[in-house]
Write an enzyme that holds these catalytic residues in place. Structure first.
Site, PDB file in Angstrom:
ATOM      1  N   GLY A 111       0.885  -1.367  -0.151  1.00 40.67           N
ATOM      2  CA  GLY A 111       0.018  -0.133   0.228  1.00 40.67           C
ATOM      3  C   GLY A 111       0.668   1.517   0.139  1.00 40.67           C
ATOM      4  O   GLY A 111       0.373   2.201  -0.299  1.00 40.67           O
ATOM      5  N   HIS A 112       1.983   1.042   0.408  1.00 41.49           N
ATOM      6  CA  HIS A 112       2.992   2.409   0.527  1.00 41.49           C
ATOM      7  C   HIS A 112       4.080   2.311  -0.241  1.00 41.49           C
ATOM      8  O   HIS A 112       5.381   1.953   0.446  1.00 41.49           O
ATOM      9  CB  HIS A 112       3.178   2.770   1.857  1.00 41.49           C
ATOM     10  CG  HIS A 112       3.774   3.797   2.367  1.00 41.49           C
ATOM     11  ND1 HIS A 112       5.141   4.168   2.277  1.00 41.49           N
ATOM     12  CD2 HIS A 112       3.209   4.870   3.087  1.00 41.49           C
ATOM     13  CE1 HIS A 112       5.134   5.414   2.662  1.00 41.49           C
ATOM     14  NE2 HIS A 112       4.229   5.797   3.176  1.00 41.49           N
TER      15      HIS A 112
END
Lengths: 97, 157
Positions: B37-38
Site C-alpha cells: 500500500g505504501h
C-alpha cells in the site's frame, strides 16, 4: 542581561505559543498558563540547557504529592525563577545542582 | 525488522555509555504488506516507521544509560526529517546520542543512513519511568539478548 524570570517567560512563550505579555511573575504555569506535563518537559529541557542545570522535577513532584510542598512553590514563575537561581548558585559553588 | 511486532531494530553494533552513543542496524524486509500500500509500484518505508526506528534506537541507548532500571517512553518528536527514500531490502544504520539527561526525561538526537547517505534524522524526548510491569522488564531483557545488547558494558560503567 535579562532576569531569570524574563528568560523563563521567553522560553514558555516560544515553547507553548503563549503571548509573552500574558506571562507574569505571578502566573502559575499550570493553573494560569495551562501548561501540561508534556509541554513542561519541553520547557524543562530548554531551561536546563539555558542555565546549565538539571531541574529536579521528580523531587519537586514527589514533594507536592507527599504534601511537603505546594505547586505554587515551584510553578508560580517568580518562585520557579528563585528555585532556578538557587540551582545555578549551587552549581557555581561547586555543590552540584 | 519484525514489522508485525513493531520490533524495528535487528542488531546493536556499538554501544558507548561513556560517550552516550549507540549504533544499530535495521534490515528493511524485502516483502511486507505495508509495501503493497505504501506505495503500489513504488514501495518505500513509511516516515513514521523510520521515526519509530530512530526512537527505538534511542530507547536502547537510554536503557543502557539507565542500566535497565527505567523504561524510556516516547514523548516528543522534533525536527523529524525524511531526507530520502528507504526501500525494501536495504540495511538501515541508525546512530543516536544523548543530548540531555533531565529529571525524569531525556532527549536524544538520531540519524538513519543507508550506506553513507543520510536518510532521516530527529530530536526525540522520552519520559523515563519505572517498568510498569515485571513481565515487561523480562520481555526487554529477552529482546536485549536477541539484538545483542552488550550487557557487560553495564558492569563496567
Amino acid at each position: 542581561m535579562s532576569s531569570t524570570f524574563d528568560q523563563i517567560a521567553n522560553i514558555i512563550a516560544e515553547t507553548c505559543d503563549i503571548p509573552r505579555d500574558t506571562i507574569k511573575p505571578e502566573s502559575h504555569a499550570i493553573d494560569d498558563l495551562g501548561i501540561d506535563s508534556l509541554d513542561f518537559l519541553d520547557i524543562a529541557f530548554a531551561i536546563d540547557k539555558a542555565f546549565g542545570i538539571k531541574m529536579p522535577l521528580e523531587k519537586w513532584t514527589q514533594e507536592v504529592n507527599d504534601g511537603k510542598a505546594t505547586t505554587e512553590q515551584y510553578f508560580v514563575l517568580k518562585n520557579l525563577a528563585d528555585r532556578i537561581d538557587e540551582l545555578v548558585a549551587a552549581k557555581n559553588a561547586g555543590t552540584g545542582a | 525488522m519484525n514489522l508485525d511486532y513493531f520490533q524495528l531494530i535487528d542488531r546493536i553494533v556499538d554501544l558507548n555509555l561513556g560517550e552516550r552513543t549507540i549504533v544499530v542496524e535495521a534490515q528493511v524486509p524485502e516483502k511486507h504488506t505495508i509495501f503493497e500500500g505504501h506505495f503500489p509500484g513504488f514501495p518505500i518505508m513509511p516516515g513514521v516507521l523510520l521515526t519509530e526506528a530512530m526512537a527505538q534506537s534511542s530507547g536502547w541507548l537510554l536503557l543502557g544509560v539507565l542500566k535497565f532500571e527505567r523504561m524510556p517512553f516516547l514523548a516528543i518528536v522534533k525536527e523529524a526529517k525524511m531526507r530520502g527514500f528507504v526501500s525494501p531490502g536495504q540495511l538501515l544504520t541508525i546512530e543516536a546520542k544523548v543530548e540531555h539527561e533531565g529529571s525524569g526525561f531525556a532527549v536524544t538526537k538520531a540519524k538513519g543512513r543507508i550506506g553513507k547517505e543520510l536518510k532521516c534524522s530527529a530530536e526525540i524526548t522520552f519520559g523515563l519511568t519505572p517498568f510498569p510491569d515485571p513481565a515487561f522488564r523480562v520481555h526487554m531483557d529477552a529482546m536485549a539478548e536477541k539484538i545483542g545488547f552488550p550487557m557487560q558494558v553495564l558492569k563496567h560503567d
